[in-house]
Design a protein around this motif. Structure first.
Motif, PDB file in Angstrom:
ATOM      1  N   ASN A   2       0.858  -1.151   0.171  1.00  0.00           N
ATOM      2  CA  ASN A   2      -0.373  -0.197   0.265  1.00  0.00           C
ATOM      3  C   ASN A   2       0.698   1.351  -0.037  1.00  0.00           C
ATOM      4  N   ASP A  99     -15.318  10.566 -16.941  1.00  0.00           N
ATOM      5  CA  ASP A  99     -14.750   9.355 -16.198  1.00  0.00           C
ATOM      6  C   ASP A  99     -13.199   8.781 -16.642  1.00  0.00           C
ATOM      7  N   ASP A 132      -6.047  14.521 -13.330  1.00  0.00           N
ATOM      8  CA  ASP A 132      -6.847  14.094 -12.682  1.00  0.00           C
ATOM      9  C   ASP A 132      -6.883  12.388 -13.028  1.00  0.00           C
ATOM     10  N   SER A 134      -7.275   8.124 -11.258  1.00  0.00           N
ATOM     11  CA  SER A 134      -7.975   7.796  -9.526  1.00  0.00           C
ATOM     12  C   SER A 134      -6.910   7.772  -9.417  1.00  0.00           C
ATOM     13  N   GLY A 135      -6.989   7.210  -7.307  1.00  0.00           N
ATOM     14  CA  GLY A 135      -6.250   7.034  -6.796  1.00  0.00           C
ATOM     15  C   GLY A 135      -5.652   5.661  -6.470  1.00  0.00           C
ATOM     16  N   ILE A 136      -6.594   4.381  -6.951  1.00  0.00           N
ATOM     17  CA  ILE A 136      -6.733   2.897  -6.422  1.00  0.00           C
ATOM     18  C   ILE A 136      -5.962   2.261  -5.891  1.00  0.00           C
ATOM     19  N   ASN A 137      -4.162   2.230  -7.201  1.00  0.00           N
ATOM     20  CA  ASN A 137      -3.148   2.435  -7.240  1.00  0.00           C
ATOM     21  C   ASN A 137      -2.437   2.943  -6.588  1.00  0.00           C
ATOM     22  N   PRO A 142      -1.329   5.475 -10.993  1.00  0.00           N
ATOM     23  CA  PRO A 142      -2.584   6.061 -11.092  1.00  0.00           C
ATOM     24  C   PRO A 142      -3.780   5.578 -12.413  1.00  0.00           C
ATOM     25  N   ASN A 161     -11.142   8.512 -12.159  1.00  0.00           N
ATOM     26  CA  ASN A 161     -11.790   8.651 -10.988  1.00  0.00           C
ATOM     27  C   ASN A 161     -12.054   7.734 -10.618  1.00  0.00           C
ATOM     28  N   ASP A 162     -11.842   6.860  -9.063  1.00  0.00           N
ATOM     29  CA  ASP A 162     -12.192   5.692  -8.369  1.00  0.00           C
ATOM     30  C   ASP A 162     -13.401   5.820  -8.476  1.00  0.00           C
ATOM     31  N   HIS A 165     -12.297   3.476 -11.631  1.00  0.00           N
ATOM     32  CA  HIS A 165     -11.441   2.561 -11.765  1.00  0.00           C
ATOM     33  C   HIS A 165     -12.504   1.087 -10.388  1.00  0.00           C
ATOM     34  N   VAL A 166     -13.486   1.076  -9.625  1.00  0.00           N
ATOM     35  CA  VAL A 166     -13.863  -0.242  -9.489  1.00  0.00           C
ATOM     36  C   VAL A 166     -14.900  -0.513 -10.377  1.00  0.00           C
TER      37      VAL A 166
END
Length: 314
Positions: A2, A99, A132, A134-137, A142, A161-162, A165-166
């Motif tokens: 993480n 998106d 911008d 997504s920051g999940i990874n 990103p 965005n997240d 991503h999800v």
């Protein structure tokens, strides 16, 4: 690991898989299984020396061999994440909205920063273009929900965005993302179509490579259809059910028709390409916000087309 700057504690119980393995190898294999590849045995050995690894509550050495039921605990030392710099690198954008973005990746471009490739990647380019992502990874990847190899060309989607991503990650997990590749392989394939259902894991002889194996492997399924036979070569259309690292390249080698131009899994005498003749030609997915089904195509790159013209003219 993480992206937080605190220790990340991992705990496993040794079951049938991995029994008899050295503890350093076992940890690397488990990390790979959980999507945390890229950690070397040398790095794990440093963790062991620092006292970050215990088995059944006791510190061990790197040559400790696992027995059934061993409780393994790893306190992964926190690491400072390097700063990823936005770079003004041209992108061949196939589709973009608020998106998602779909690009046609060129040969020779790495998807995200990694050892030896700190800049010039798709991520560096996306950070400049999109601002911008997504920051999940984490900061190194990103927006990245899937990858294609450095020398594989073609379609790649990224999340801005997240929420996106999800959704895209879940579609990949459920195998509802359609991915079609065009590949040139060595050999004249006699079957018009077929399916390769063979698990893929780390090569037991070289951990940098992958192979069809029953040991520490994951399910891998590739469907192929012959498009054209060109003497000692065959042009294929391939559809993926799963997305394992180097899946198509490993599967084609496994059935005896290695990828043309592949410097790792292919033959030494091959076509004149700077990398494997593999192109992600079609990509389809459900838009994460609108629910609309989207489908995109990308033509073969010029160098691949040139090889095809040369083979047809022989």
């Amino acid at each position: 690991m993480n992206s937080e700057h605190s220790e990340n504690r991992l705990e496993w119980q040794a079951e049938s898989t991995g029994i008899g393995d050295r503890i350093d190898k076992y940890i690397v294999d488990r990390l790979e299984e959980e999507g945390e590849g890229g950690i070397s045995r040398t790095q794990v050995q440093e963790w062991i020396k620092s006292g970050a690894v215990s088995v059944n509550g006791r510190l061990v050495k790197a040559n400790y061999k696992l027995t059934l039921g061993d409780q393994v605990q790893v306190d992964v030392p926190a690491a400072e994440e390097p700063e990823i710099v936005a770079e003004d690198i041209p992108l061949d954008i196939v589709y973009e909205d608020s998106d998602v973005i779909v690009i046609n990746k060129p040969r020779g471009m790495v998807v995200h920063p990694a050892p030896g490739h700190a800049s010039g990647t798709v991520v560096n380019a996306l950070m400049h273009h999109c601002k911008d992502l997504s920051g999940i990874n984490g900061v190194l990847r990103p927006g990245i929900v899937h990858r294609i190899d450095k020398d594989t060309t073609g379609l790649l989607m990224a999340a801005k965005n997240d929420l996106a991503h999800v959704s895209l990650a879940e579609q990949l997990k459920e195998h509802s993302v359609s991915r079609t590749y065009i590949a040139l392989v060595h050999g004249n394939m006699p079957h018009d179509q077929g399916t390769i259902d063979a698990p893929i894991g780390r090569d037991g002889q070289d951990r940098k490579l992958f192979a069809v194996t029953d040991r520490n492997s994951k399910e891998a399924v590739t469907h192929f259809t012959v498009l054209e036979r060109l003497g000692d070569y065959t042009l294929l259309e391939l559809k993926l059910e799963t997305g394992r690292t180097h899946q198509i390249r490993v599967h084609m080698k496994y059935i005896g028709y290695p990828m043309a131009g592949d410097p790792v899994y292919g033959r030494s005498k091959t076509v004149d390409l700077n990398g494997q003749a593999l192109h992600a030609a079609e990509l389809g997915f459900t838009h994460p916000r609108s629910g609309e089904r989207l489908h995109f195509t990308a033509s073969l790159p010029d160098d691949f087309q040139h090889v095809m013209l040369s083979l047809r003219s022989r």
